[in-house]
Motif scaffolding. Structure first.
Motif, PDB file in Angstrom:
ATOM      1  N   HIS A   1      43.441  -4.119  32.130  1.00 22.41           N
ATOM      2  CA  HIS A   1      44.035  -5.463  32.058  1.00 22.41           C
ATOM      3  C   HIS A   1      44.250  -6.088  33.422  1.00 22.41           C
ATOM      4  O   HIS A   1      44.585  -7.264  33.518  1.00 22.41           O
ATOM      5  CB  HIS A   1      45.345  -5.413  31.260  1.00 22.41           C
ATOM      6  CG  HIS A   1      46.431  -4.626  31.910  1.00 22.41           C
ATOM      7  ND1 HIS A   1      46.516  -3.257  31.830  1.00 22.41           N
ATOM      8  CD2 HIS A   1      47.492  -5.010  32.658  1.00 22.41           C
ATOM      9  CE1 HIS A   1      47.574  -2.842  32.496  1.00 22.41           C
ATOM     10  NE2 HIS A   1      48.182  -3.881  33.014  1.00 22.41           N
TER      11      HIS A   1
ATOM     12  N   GLY B   1      40.476  -8.258  35.341  1.00 21.61           N
ATOM     13  CA  GLY B   1      39.989  -9.621  35.160  1.00 21.61           C
ATOM     14  C   GLY B   1      38.594  -9.659  34.580  1.00 21.61           C
ATOM     15  O   GLY B   1      37.746 -10.451  34.985  1.00 21.61           O
ATOM     16  N   VAL B   2      38.368  -8.766  33.627  1.00 24.36           N
ATOM     17  CA  VAL B   2      37.059  -8.705  32.979  1.00 24.36           C
ATOM     18  C   VAL B   2      37.173  -9.275  31.574  1.00 24.36           C
ATOM     19  O   VAL B   2      38.034  -8.861  30.806  1.00 24.36           O
ATOM     20  CB  VAL B   2      36.586  -7.235  32.902  1.00 24.36           C
ATOM     21  CG1 VAL B   2      35.481  -7.087  31.885  1.00 24.36           C
ATOM     22  CG2 VAL B   2      36.118  -6.773  34.265  1.00 24.36           C
TER      23      VAL B   2
ATOM     24  N   MET C   1      35.668  -9.410  28.009  1.00 22.56           N
ATOM     25  CA  MET C   1      34.715  -8.580  27.269  1.00 22.56           C
ATOM     26  C   MET C   1      34.475  -9.213  25.901  1.00 22.56           C
ATOM     27  O   MET C   1      35.420  -9.548  25.192  1.00 22.56           O
ATOM     28  CB  MET C   1      35.297  -7.181  27.113  1.00 22.56           C
ATOM     29  CG  MET C   1      34.373  -6.216  26.422  1.00 22.56           C
ATOM     30  SD  MET C   1      33.757  -4.991  27.593  1.00 22.56           S
ATOM     31  CE  MET C   1      32.890  -3.873  26.505  1.00 22.56           C
TER      32      MET C   1
ATOM     33  N   TYR D   1      46.330 -16.659  22.721  1.00 25.35           N
ATOM     34  CA  TYR D   1      46.674 -15.311  23.208  1.00 25.35           C
ATOM     35  C   TYR D   1      46.118 -15.099  24.610  1.00 25.35           C
ATOM     36  O   TYR D   1      46.796 -14.590  25.496  1.00 25.35           O
ATOM     37  CB  TYR D   1      46.098 -14.259  22.266  1.00 25.35           C
ATOM     38  CG  TYR D   1      46.584 -12.851  22.545  1.00 25.35           C
ATOM     39  CD1 TYR D   1      47.619 -12.305  21.811  1.00 25.35           C
ATOM     40  CD2 TYR D   1      46.006 -12.068  23.550  1.00 25.35           C
ATOM     41  CE1 TYR D   1      48.083 -11.020  22.057  1.00 25.35           C
ATOM     42  CE2 TYR D   1      46.459 -10.783  23.808  1.00 25.35           C
ATOM     43  CZ  TYR D   1      47.494 -10.266  23.058  1.00 25.35           C
ATOM     44  OH  TYR D   1      47.947  -9.002  23.314  1.00 25.35           O
ATOM     45  N   ALA D   2      44.853 -15.509  24.793  1.00 29.84           N
ATOM     46  CA  ALA D   2      44.215 -15.353  26.105  1.00 29.84           C
ATOM     47  C   ALA D   2      44.782 -16.365  27.100  1.00 29.84           C
ATOM     48  O   ALA D   2      45.134 -16.011  28.225  1.00 29.84           O
ATOM     49  CB  ALA D   2      42.709 -15.516  25.980  1.00 29.84           C
TER      50      ALA D   2
ATOM     51  N   ARG E   1      48.094 -15.750  28.884  1.00 29.75           N
ATOM     52  CA  ARG E   1      48.202 -14.628  29.823  1.00 29.75           C
ATOM     53  C   ARG E   1      47.399 -14.849  31.106  1.00 29.75           C
ATOM     54  O   ARG E   1      47.282 -13.940  31.914  1.00 29.75           O
ATOM     55  CB  ARG E   1      47.745 -13.344  29.127  1.00 29.75           C
ATOM     56  CG  ARG E   1      48.779 -12.824  28.141  1.00 29.75           C
ATOM     57  CD  ARG E   1      48.228 -11.787  27.201  1.00 29.75           C
ATOM     58  NE  ARG E   1      49.283 -11.250  26.345  1.00 29.75           N
ATOM     59  CZ  ARG E   1      49.761 -11.878  25.266  1.00 29.75           C
ATOM     60  NH1 ARG E   1      49.266 -13.048  24.916  1.00 29.75           N
ATOM     61  NH2 ARG E   1      50.728 -11.326  24.559  1.00 29.75           N
TER      62      ARG E   1
ATOM     63  N   ARG F   1      37.534 -17.042  23.547  1.00 32.72           N
ATOM     64  CA  ARG F   1      38.769 -16.314  23.850  1.00 32.72           C
ATOM     65  C   ARG F   1      38.630 -15.562  25.172  1.00 32.72           C
ATOM     66  O   ARG F   1      39.533 -15.588  26.010  1.00 32.72           O
ATOM     67  CB  ARG F   1      39.069 -15.341  22.714  1.00 32.72           C
ATOM     68  CG  ARG F   1      40.382 -14.631  22.850  1.00 32.72           C
ATOM     69  CD  ARG F   1      40.644 -13.718  21.673  1.00 32.72           C
ATOM     70  NE  ARG F   1      39.781 -12.551  21.685  1.00 32.72           N
ATOM     71  CZ  ARG F   1      39.994 -11.438  20.969  1.00 32.72           C
ATOM     72  NH1 ARG F   1      41.038 -11.389  20.152  1.00 32.72           N
ATOM     73  NH2 ARG F   1      39.175 -10.422  21.026  1.00 32.72           N
ATOM     74  N   ALA F   2      37.472 -14.909  25.365  1.00 31.35           N
ATOM     75  CA  ALA F   2      37.254 -14.168  26.611  1.00 31.35           C
ATOM     76  C   ALA F   2      37.273 -15.111  27.809  1.00 31.35           C
ATOM     77  O   ALA F   2      37.833 -14.793  28.859  1.00 31.35           O
ATOM     78  CB  ALA F   2      35.929 -13.405  26.547  1.00 31.35           C
TER      79      ALA F   2
ATOM     80  N   ALA G   1      40.717 -16.133  29.147  1.00 32.19           N
ATOM     81  CA  ALA G   1      41.448 -15.133  29.932  1.00 32.19           C
ATOM     82  C   ALA G   1      41.087 -15.277  31.412  1.00 32.19           C
ATOM     83  O   ALA G   1      41.496 -14.460  32.228  1.00 32.19           O
ATOM     84  CB  ALA G   1      41.142 -13.730  29.435  1.00 32.19           C
ATOM     85  N   GLN G   2      40.330 -16.313  31.757  1.00 30.92           N
ATOM     86  CA  GLN G   2      39.950 -16.622  33.142  1.00 30.92           C
ATOM     87  C   GLN G   2      39.334 -15.413  33.831  1.00 30.92           C
ATOM     88  O   GLN G   2      39.803 -14.990  34.886  1.00 30.92           O
ATOM     89  CB  GLN G   2      41.184 -17.081  33.941  1.00 30.92           C
ATOM     90  CG  GLN G   2      42.026 -18.119  33.262  1.00 30.92           C
ATOM     91  CD  GLN G   2      41.398 -19.500  33.281  1.00 30.92           C
ATOM     92  OE1 GLN G   2      40.433 -19.731  34.021  1.00 30.92           O
ATOM     93  NE2 GLN G   2      41.898 -20.409  32.469  1.00 30.92           N
ATOM     94  N   PRO G   3      38.293 -14.836  33.234  1.00 31.50           N
ATOM     95  CA  PRO G   3      37.733 -13.613  33.816  1.00 31.50           C
ATOM     96  C   PRO G   3      36.966 -13.890  35.106  1.00 31.50           C
ATOM     97  O   PRO G   3      36.497 -15.000  35.337  1.00 31.50           O
ATOM     98  CB  PRO G   3      36.782 -13.120  32.723  1.00 31.50           C
ATOM     99  CG  PRO G   3      36.363 -14.356  32.006  1.00 31.50           C
ATOM    100  CD  PRO G   3      37.545 -15.297  32.058  1.00 31.50           C
ATOM    101  N   ARG G   4      36.854 -12.846  35.927  1.00 27.43           N
ATOM    102  CA  ARG G   4      36.013 -12.931  37.121  1.00 27.43           C
ATOM    103  C   ARG G   4      34.601 -12.495  36.775  1.00 27.43           C
ATOM    104  O   ARG G   4      33.664 -12.701  37.535  1.00 27.43           O
ATOM    105  CB  ARG G   4      36.569 -12.014  38.209  1.00 27.43           C
ATOM    106  CG  ARG G   4      38.003 -12.350  38.565  1.00 27.43           C
ATOM    107  CD  ARG G   4      38.599 -11.255  39.403  1.00 27.43           C
ATOM    108  NE  ARG G   4      37.914 -11.129  40.680  1.00 27.43           N
ATOM    109  CZ  ARG G   4      38.015 -10.066  41.467  1.00 27.43           C
ATOM    110  NH1 ARG G   4      38.749  -9.038  41.091  1.00 27.43           N
ATOM    111  NH2 ARG G   4      37.366 -10.015  42.610  1.00 27.43           N
TER     112      ARG G   4
END
Lengths: 223, 358
Positions: free
Chosen positions: B73, B76-77, B79, B98-99, B102, B141-142, B145-148
């Motif tokens: 968690h 910052g991935v 999936m 939810y994403a 956070r 949703r992924a 979550a502002q993934p890198r």
């Protein structure tokens, strides 16, 4: 007029026991559901012991352990000024042990059924382990919790042997419904015995009906 | 350009993973290989879900070093799982929230909803969605979550061809629209050529090739494992016009004009073409009186003879782009083909893969 003190005492005992058990049972069930080590079957067997042991065996060991002459009982008496045996506190402790499998087993089944997938999904959305537990595991295990809470409560209400051995029959302190019934029967007061027994029968049936009915009818949704 | 540096090993149920690569990630990187090659295990190791030994460094941040491992968690991935794993107790909007709750960043919920067309689904429960809708929500949703880094574990495997065709372009666009590199696991070479900019190829738990799509793709079937699909190359070109009378499209490729049957393209479109090695013939002089009309002058850069077979793979340079021809070894000898020699490549068939961003 009927003396309602055993009813209130029983509800207080069952309520408190259920509350304590949900706090202890959750991490225990979690560890059992996730664990893989050699210790897992050992812990599982220990947790399930109260299911198979005669209540007299549990009661006997508890009596020995809780008595003020034993280390645990002595510490308790020094701290609280009260003996654990033949007291309400001792009864709560005994009930927690006695009803433990009824809390742990439904929760363990719920956690196992959940698997790792929702936890991985939550972690990939930046939820830490605690966050994921409360935001995903708890709502998705709602049915398991419902079953566990109701069964633990009902089972504590229905306990007799352990209570008799550890708590005795002290009105207002350890005289719960099952003990009251026993006393009424011993003193040939069948009218009172009928009243309490009938009440217990209806209560137990309604509780079980509730558990099975809710499990079947309502899929769990939390928004 | 983001660098992913991996040197990891893992044993899981009799399966040996030993992956080592320095991969530059930009756009969509396809993680390609046959079933059981270890693609999903590698992806899960990158996400932090699979216990491995070794070292993982992403964009300068150490994710794993020996036994030290950054928990999933905190990586910052983002999936996207094959089985979507939408939360069944939340609505679609609840799953997105939810994403979003956070993470904070440049990706806005409204943009995601419109890019993936999630508006009509927001009030619904995941249980009532179709497979394709579920995958779109999972991708959205992924993203929120502002993934890198976005990791996609065969998200299309359970979908039919029509749904695949809808979602593939969405995935291909993610890096440009949201500025996040994507690693996309697939065992389908068609998916690779349709969406990937770069390629990491796996076989038997090892990484066998890695690099830009066209270069890596041209040599993909030559490695130790032998070919599991037909060798060929990918060429880039631009549509220069059409021929309404013959229903043809004209393309500029490496400074030469090619023609192919109409494929709904417009002048100026940048396109990617796939040419199988067995559809390329070679001639030492410019051929005349031939029904095939696409002829490219090239220089031979390499000849790979396949032992125990009749064939040789001839690699060609066409003004900087790689072309490949599959000919018999006998032909190589009789025509006197050698590295550095000038030949003409005759293309018997061209297939159009996808339109690139103009």
């Amino acid at each position: 007029m009927i003396d309602l003190a055993p009813l209130w005492l029983t509800l207080k005992l069952a309520g408190l026991t259920t509350l304590i058990l949900v706090v202890i049972g959750t991490p225990l069930a979690w560890v059992l559901a996730r664990g893989r080590g050699w210790w897992k079957p050992v812990l599982e067997a220990v947790t399930a012991l109260p299911l198979v042991l005669p209540p007299t065996v549990i009661g006997f060991y508890l009596l020995v352990t809780l008595s003020p002459s034993a280390p645990l009982g002595a510490v308790w008496r020094d701290v609280t000024g009260e003996a654990l045996t033949f007291s309400f506190s001792g009864l709560v402790l005994a009930s927690c042990l006695y009803s433990l499998p009824f809390m742990v087993q439904p929760l363990q089944a719920a956690f196992e059924g959940l698997g790792r997938a929702p936890l991985e999904a939550a972690a990939s959305l930046r939820a830490g382990p605690w966050d994921a537990f409360f935001s995903v595991v708890l709502p998705l295990s709602a049915r398991g919790y419902l079953t566990a809470l109701v069964l633990s409560f009902a089972h504590t209400v229905g306990e007799f042997g352990v209570v008799l051995m550890v708590g005795g029959n002290i009105p207002g302190r350890t005289k719960v419904i099952s003990i009251a019934i026993y006393e009424h029967v011993e003193t040939l007061n069948y009218a009172q015995a009928h009243l309490w027994s009938g009440g217990m029968l209806v209560f137990s049936f309604v509780i079980l009906l509730l558990v099975y009915g809710l499990n079947r009818r309502f899929p769990v949704h939390v928004s | 350009m983001t660098l992913l540096s991996l040197d990891i090993t893992a044993q899981a149920g009799g399966f040996d993973l030993a992956a080592r690569v320095q991969a530059e990630l930009s756009g969509v990187t396809a993680l390609f290989g046959p079933s059981g090659a270890g693609k999903s295990t590698l992806l899960r190791a990158i996400a932090g879900f699979e216990p491995v030994q070794g070292r993982i460094v992403f964009d300068g941040q150490v994710w794993q070093d020996g036994a030290q491992s950054l928990p999933p968690h905190r990586r910052g991935v983002g999936m996207v799982f094959q089985d979507t794993r939408l939360f069944p107790h939340l609505s679609v909007a609840g799953n997105l929230r939810y994403a979003a709750r956070r993470a904070q960043g440049a990706i806005h919920q409204d943009d995601v909803i419109s890019a993936l067309d999630l508006g009509p689904l927001l009030a619904r429960r995941p249980g009532g969605l179709s497979g394709g809708e579920r995958q779109r929500v999972a991708i959205g949703r992924a993203l929120l979550a502002q993934p890198r880094l976005m990791l996609m574990d065969e998200p299309l495997a359970a979908l039919d061809a029509a749904r695949k065709a809808q979602i593939l372009p969405l995935i291909a666009r993610l890096p440009q629209v949201f500025g996040i590199p994507v690693i996309h696991v697939t065992h389908s070479i068609e998916e690779v050529t349709q969406i990937a900019d770069r390629l990491i190829a796996m076989q038997d738990g090892r990484i066998v090739a890695s690099g830009p799509l066209a270069e890596t793709f041209a040599r993909l079937d030559l490695g130790a494992g032998g070919s599991r699909f037909e060798g060929g190359v990918i060429l880039r070109g631009r549509v220069s016009g059409g021929d309404a009378r013959y229903h043809l499209t004209r393309l500029q490729v490496a400074g030469h004009e090619l023609i192919m049957p109409e494929a709904g393209l417009h002048a100026g479109d940048e396109v990617q073409l796939r040419i199988r090695a067995r559809d390329v013939m070679l001639a030492t002089v410019r051929p005349e009186g031939l029904s095939a009309q696409n002829v490219l002058p090239c220089r031979i850069t390499e000849i790979v003879s396949e032992a125990e077979t009749a064939f040789a793979e001839v690699f060609l340079d066409v003004d900087g782009q790689v072309l490949r021809a599959r000919v018999t070894r006998a032909a190589v000898d009789q025509m006197g083909l050698a590295v550095g020699g000038q030949v003409f490549a005759v293309l018997k068939a061209i297939s159009f893969d996808r339109r690139l961003a103009a």
